[in-house]
Design a protein around this motif. Structure first.
Motif, PDB file in Angstrom:
ATOM      1  N   GLU A 237      -2.740   2.148  -2.261  1.00 45.39           N
ATOM      2  CA  GLU A 237      -3.140   1.660  -0.951  1.00 45.39           C
ATOM      3  C   GLU A 237      -2.124   2.055   0.114  1.00 45.39           C
ATOM      4  OE1 GLU A 237      -5.260  -0.291   2.033  1.00 45.39           O
ATOM      5  OE2 GLU A 237      -5.854   0.379   0.029  1.00 45.39           O
ATOM      6  N   ALA A 238      -0.841   1.943  -0.214  1.00 42.87           N
ATOM      7  CA  ALA A 238       0.197   2.327   0.734  1.00 42.87           C
ATOM      8  C   ALA A 238       0.114   3.821   1.061  1.00 42.87           C
ATOM      9  CB  ALA A 238       1.575   1.974   0.177  1.00 42.87           C
TER      10      ALA A 238
ATOM     11  N   ARG B 107      -3.031   4.474   3.295  1.00 42.74           N
ATOM     12  CA  ARG B 107      -2.808   4.076   4.688  1.00 42.74           C
ATOM     13  C   ARG B 107      -1.913   5.073   5.409  1.00 42.74           C
ATOM     14  NH1 ARG B 107      -1.965  -1.243   2.590  1.00 42.74           N
ATOM     15  NH2 ARG B 107       0.270  -0.906   2.874  1.00 42.74           N
ATOM     16  N   ARG B 108      -0.912   5.566   4.684  1.00 39.15           N
ATOM     17  CA  ARG B 108       0.025   6.504   5.322  1.00 39.15           C
ATOM     18  C   ARG B 108      -0.676   7.808   5.695  1.00 39.15           C
ATOM     19  NH1 ARG B 108       2.826   8.296   8.314  1.00 39.15           N
ATOM     20  NH2 ARG B 108       5.017   8.892   8.243  1.00 39.15           N
ATOM     21  N   LEU B 109      -1.534   8.333   4.808  1.00 40.31           N
ATOM     22  CA  LEU B 109      -2.204   9.600   5.088  1.00 40.31           C
ATOM     23  C   LEU B 109      -3.332   9.432   6.104  1.00 40.31           C
ATOM     24  CD1 LEU B 109      -2.391  11.408   1.625  1.00 40.31           C
ATOM     25  CD2 LEU B 109      -0.628  11.492   3.375  1.00 40.31           C
ATOM     26  N   GLU B 110      -3.914   8.248   6.155  1.00 38.12           N
ATOM     27  CA  GLU B 110      -4.984   8.018   7.132  1.00 38.12           C
ATOM     28  C   GLU B 110      -4.495   8.151   8.568  1.00 38.12           C
ATOM     29  OE1 GLU B 110      -6.578   4.226   6.147  1.00 38.12           O
ATOM     30  OE2 GLU B 110      -8.181   5.060   4.908  1.00 38.12           O
ATOM     31  N   MET B 111      -3.214   7.957   8.797  1.00 38.24           N
ATOM     32  CA  MET B 111      -2.666   8.093  10.142  1.00 38.24           C
ATOM     33  C   MET B 111      -2.833   9.520  10.664  1.00 38.24           C
ATOM     34  SD  MET B 111       0.820   5.842   9.582  1.00 38.24           S
ATOM     35  CE  MET B 111       1.395   6.158  11.246  1.00 38.24           C
ATOM     36  N   HIS B 112      -2.951  10.496   9.750  1.00 35.52           N
ATOM     37  CA  HIS B 112      -3.051  11.899  10.146  1.00 35.52           C
ATOM     38  C   HIS B 112      -4.343  12.569   9.675  1.00 35.52           C
ATOM     39  CE1 HIS B 112       1.220  11.886  11.339  1.00 35.52           C
ATOM     40  NE2 HIS B 112       1.412  11.152  10.267  1.00 35.52           N
ATOM     41  N   PHE B 113      -4.974  12.043   8.629  1.00 37.49           N
ATOM     42  CA  PHE B 113      -6.108  12.733   8.023  1.00 37.49           C
ATOM     43  C   PHE B 113      -7.326  11.820   7.878  1.00 37.49           C
ATOM     44  CE2 PHE B 113      -2.112  14.387   6.130  1.00 37.49           C
ATOM     45  CZ  PHE B 113      -2.113  15.641   6.730  1.00 37.49           C
ATOM     46  N   ALA B 114      -7.545  10.958   8.854  1.00 36.50           N
ATOM     47  CA  ALA B 114      -8.671  10.007   8.764  1.00 36.50           C
ATOM     48  C   ALA B 114     -10.023  10.711   8.811  1.00 36.50           C
ATOM     49  CB  ALA B 114      -8.568   8.977   9.878  1.00 36.50           C
TER      50      ALA B 114
ATOM     51  N   ALA C 252      -6.360  10.504  -0.891  1.00 37.17           N
ATOM     52  CA  ALA C 252      -4.908  10.671  -0.756  1.00 37.17           C
ATOM     53  C   ALA C 252      -4.339  11.446  -1.939  1.00 37.17           C
ATOM     54  CB  ALA C 252      -4.243   9.308  -0.629  1.00 37.17           C
ATOM     55  N   ALA C 253      -4.793  11.104  -3.154  1.00 40.33           N
ATOM     56  CA  ALA C 253      -4.282  11.792  -4.338  1.00 40.33           C
ATOM     57  C   ALA C 253      -4.676  13.258  -4.342  1.00 40.33           C
ATOM     58  CB  ALA C 253      -4.798  11.096  -5.602  1.00 40.33           C
TER      59      ALA C 253
ATOM     60  N   GLU D  59       6.061  12.076   4.572  1.00 39.28           N
ATOM     61  CA  GLU D  59       7.059  12.147   3.512  1.00 39.28           C
ATOM     62  C   GLU D  59       6.377  12.075   2.142  1.00 39.28           C
ATOM     63  OE1 GLU D  59       6.165   7.976   4.448  1.00 39.28           O
ATOM     64  OE2 GLU D  59       6.740   9.737   5.640  1.00 39.28           O
ATOM     65  N   PRO D  60       7.001  12.619   1.110  1.00 39.79           N
ATOM     66  CA  PRO D  60       6.385  12.580  -0.226  1.00 39.79           C
ATOM     67  C   PRO D  60       6.253  11.145  -0.729  1.00 39.79           C
ATOM     68  CG  PRO D  60       8.624  13.453  -0.329  1.00 39.79           C
ATOM     69  CD  PRO D  60       8.288  13.328   1.119  1.00 39.79           C
ATOM     70  N   PRO D  61       5.318  10.895  -1.648  1.00 42.79           N
ATOM     71  CA  PRO D  61       5.139   9.528  -2.164  1.00 42.79           C
ATOM     72  C   PRO D  61       6.356   9.054  -2.944  1.00 42.79           C
ATOM     73  CG  PRO D  61       3.826  11.089  -3.422  1.00 42.79           C
ATOM     74  CD  PRO D  61       4.373  11.847  -2.247  1.00 42.79           C
ATOM     75  N   VAL D  62       6.587   7.751  -2.903  1.00 40.60           N
ATOM     76  CA  VAL D  62       7.707   7.161  -3.640  1.00 40.60           C
ATOM     77  C   VAL D  62       7.383   7.174  -5.136  1.00 40.60           C
ATOM     78  CG1 VAL D  62       9.101   5.079  -3.961  1.00 40.60           C
ATOM     79  CG2 VAL D  62       8.262   5.702  -1.675  1.00 40.60           C
ATOM     80  N   PRO D  63       8.279   7.679  -5.979  1.00 38.16           N
ATOM     81  CA  PRO D  63       7.994   7.691  -7.423  1.00 38.16           C
ATOM     82  C   PRO D  63       7.750   6.285  -7.950  1.00 38.16           C
ATOM     83  CG  PRO D  63       9.916   9.045  -6.899  1.00 38.16           C
ATOM     84  CD  PRO D  63       9.579   8.299  -5.657  1.00 38.16           C
TER      85      PRO D  63
END
Length: 555
Positions: free
Chosen positions: A187-188, A191-198, A325-326, A341-345
């Protein structure tokens, strides 16, 4: 010489007495270490009483005297005693990894009873009762239960059932926590990618379907969607695993081999400015017919259906924002990385295991073994054994060894992975066995987290956010140096100093004053060095309280 001879004779006599006791003990209790020893012992007539032990917790020595008394007074030749090592006898594998004394009562190859604990009166009563039952059974007046030694007794079965219920609840609790953490990560990221790729939806065309790209573009244009970009891509093994999690059909052998070895086509659909609605839903409706029933004839004419090659999928479109997103991270990493930024491991499920700091060398040696090393996430040293309010001393053994004073109450805590962060992406050989590492358990931990859920909470206190970030070392304070000026200014100052010294010969040059100060400073340094030297001498006589076990407390 006489005194030396007397001492030697006394030692020899003591050794002989000890050897005699040991021989009597061996004669009293047979030692069973293999399956052959076990099977041979079961053929004896009479009542067999077996003390079952494991390698890291030996047999019950305290019961030897009682057993000898019982054998002499009650059992005679009708009672046979033995100690059996469960680690090397297959029939006793259910008793492995236990520290509780275990007693088995066997007759005619059948398991009569199992008693847990070193309760001498209870064991004596049980032996007395089973001896009476054995006499009745030989007379035909009592029928012995038919139960093989490897089968569970009724009390054991009840305990096993209760334990299995607890373990099942524990597994369900951990699985729910893992799924909740996974959903939170996805979900995080969404949401992060939706800011640019909605208004963007990716898709993947497999190699065999690429010749039908025109059919795909013609279909989506009538729904207000355009093909904004396309590029060939060899997904590779890691990318194929991620996509297979999102769409299981991509994990089928034929589909997986195709996207790993051959170029697929990464598509990027974009919603037209005047088009309303969610682009994922629109794209799925146009290409996959999500709005249609399974039996609808119109569904057979859609690209997702027509592009299939037998059982191999031809076109994959993400079904929701998490999948989008994936797929964006896999198919368009450069585009995503340019703005996000890349996803947090993901962090694997883990627990905390605590030992006394005096065990640190053995603990870290075990933690460095090939089977354990991948599971060690972090470790640190703490002032005491508190789990609720730990007080960090240092983060590695090098820092701990430099501590001038150590105490028995200090501890070392390990953060141990109980599984992989994303097991669906791992190879079978990379999976961890269930439970904490056995190598560490043999050292006798002071504390082990009850499960991965509790372990996460405890490790958050032991290893808070930022724990693994490198520490910034303060710069050593150097002597203040005069700022250098330009050569012209320096020459002017030198000429002024020469003029002053000529006019007032009694005045000391500045250089002498500075040298004098430096001399004083060096003198102080030497004094400090002497003090340090004295400290080092004192440290040699200070006991290292964390290199050996704490003293035994009187009972």
């Amino acid at each position: 010489m006489a005194l030396t001879s007397a001492v030697a004779n006394a030692a020899a006599a003591a050794a002989a007495a000890g050897a005699g006791k040991k021989a009597a003990q061996v004669q009293l209790q047979a030692e069973l270490n293999t399956d052959d020893d076990w099977n041979k012992f079961l053929t004896r007539d009479g009542l067999l009483v077996v003390d079952v032990y494991s390698e890291w917790c030996g047999p019950c020595i305290g019961m030897v005297g009682n057993l000898k008394k019982i054998k002499v007074e009650l059992g005679g030749d009708n009672l046979h005693l033995a100690v059996a090592k469960s680690d090397t006898i297959e029939c006793l594998k259910r008793f492995r990894k236990r520290s509780q004394p275990t007693w088995m009562f066997i007759a005619s190859g059948q398991l009569l009873n199992v008693v847990f604990g070193a309760d001498a009166p209870r064991i004596a009563r049980t032996i007395e009762q089973e001896l009476k039952n054995e006499e009745l059974a030989k007379k035909g007046e009592l029928e012995r239960p038919k139960r093989a030694p490897h089968e569970l007794t009724t009390p054991e079965q009840e305990v096993a059932t209760a334990q299995e219920k607890i373990e099942q609840e524990k597994r369900e609790k951990e699985a729910a926590a893992i799924e909740a953490a996974r959903y939170e990560r996805r979900e995080a990221r969404a949401r992060r990618l939706e800011m640019h790729f909605a208004d963007i939806c990716p898709a993947l065309m497999l190699p065999h379907a690429q010749k039908n790209l025109r059919k795909v573009t013609d279909t989506i244009e009538s729904f207000g969607i355009i093909l904004a970009d396309k590029c060939p891509i060899v997904v590779g093994k890691e990318g194929a695993k991620i996509l297979a999690v999102e769409e299981p059909e991509l994990g089928e052998p034929a589909a997986a081999a195709a996207i790993i070895e051959r170029p697929s086509l990464a598509l990027l659909f974009k919603k037209m400015p005047d088009k309303e609605g969610d682009i994922i839903e629109i794209t799925r409706r146009a290409l996959c017919g999500d709005h249609l029933d399974e039996d609808d004839e119109a569904r057979k004419k859609l690209p997702c259906t027509e592009l299939r090659d037998g059982n191999v999928i031809g076109l994959f479109v993400p079904a929701d924002r998490h999948q989008r997103a994936a797929v964006l991270d896999v198919l368009f990493p450069k585009m995503v990385g340019a703005v996000v930024e890349p996803p947090v491991p993901a962090e694997p499920p883990h627990i905390a295991i605590m030992f006394g700091a005096w065990q640190r060398r053995a603990v870290l040696s075990m933690a460095g073994l090939p089977r354990v090393a991948p599971r060690l996430l972090r470790y640190g040293f703490y002032a005491d054994a508190s789990v609720d309010e730990p007080k960090l001393l240092c983060k590695n053994i090098d820092q701990y060894e430099l501590r001038p004073e150590k105490d028995f109450c200090e501890t070392i805590v390990l953060m141990i992975a109980m599984g992989l962060a994303e097991p669906e992406l791992a190879e079978p050989e990379d999976m961890f066995p269930d439970g904490p590492p056995e190598e560490l358990l043999t050292l006798g931990a002071l504390h082990i987290s009850a499960d991965a859920v509790v372990g996460k909470e405890e490790c958050a206190r032991f290893f808070p956010p930022g724990y693994s970030e490198p520490e910034r070392k303060p710069r050593p304070k150097g002597k203040k140096k005069k700022k250098r000026r330009h050569d012209k200014d320096e020459n002017a100052e030198e000429s002024a100093e020469r003029t002053q010294s000529t006019e007032n010969p009694e005045a000391e040059p500045n250089g002498d004053t500075e040298n004098g100060d430096e001399g004083d400073e060096n003198g102080d340094t030497e004094e400090n060095g002497d003090e340090n030297g004295d400290d080092e001498d004192n440290e040699e006589h200070t006991a290292d309280k964390a290199t050996s076990p704490p003293p035994l407390t009187p009972h």
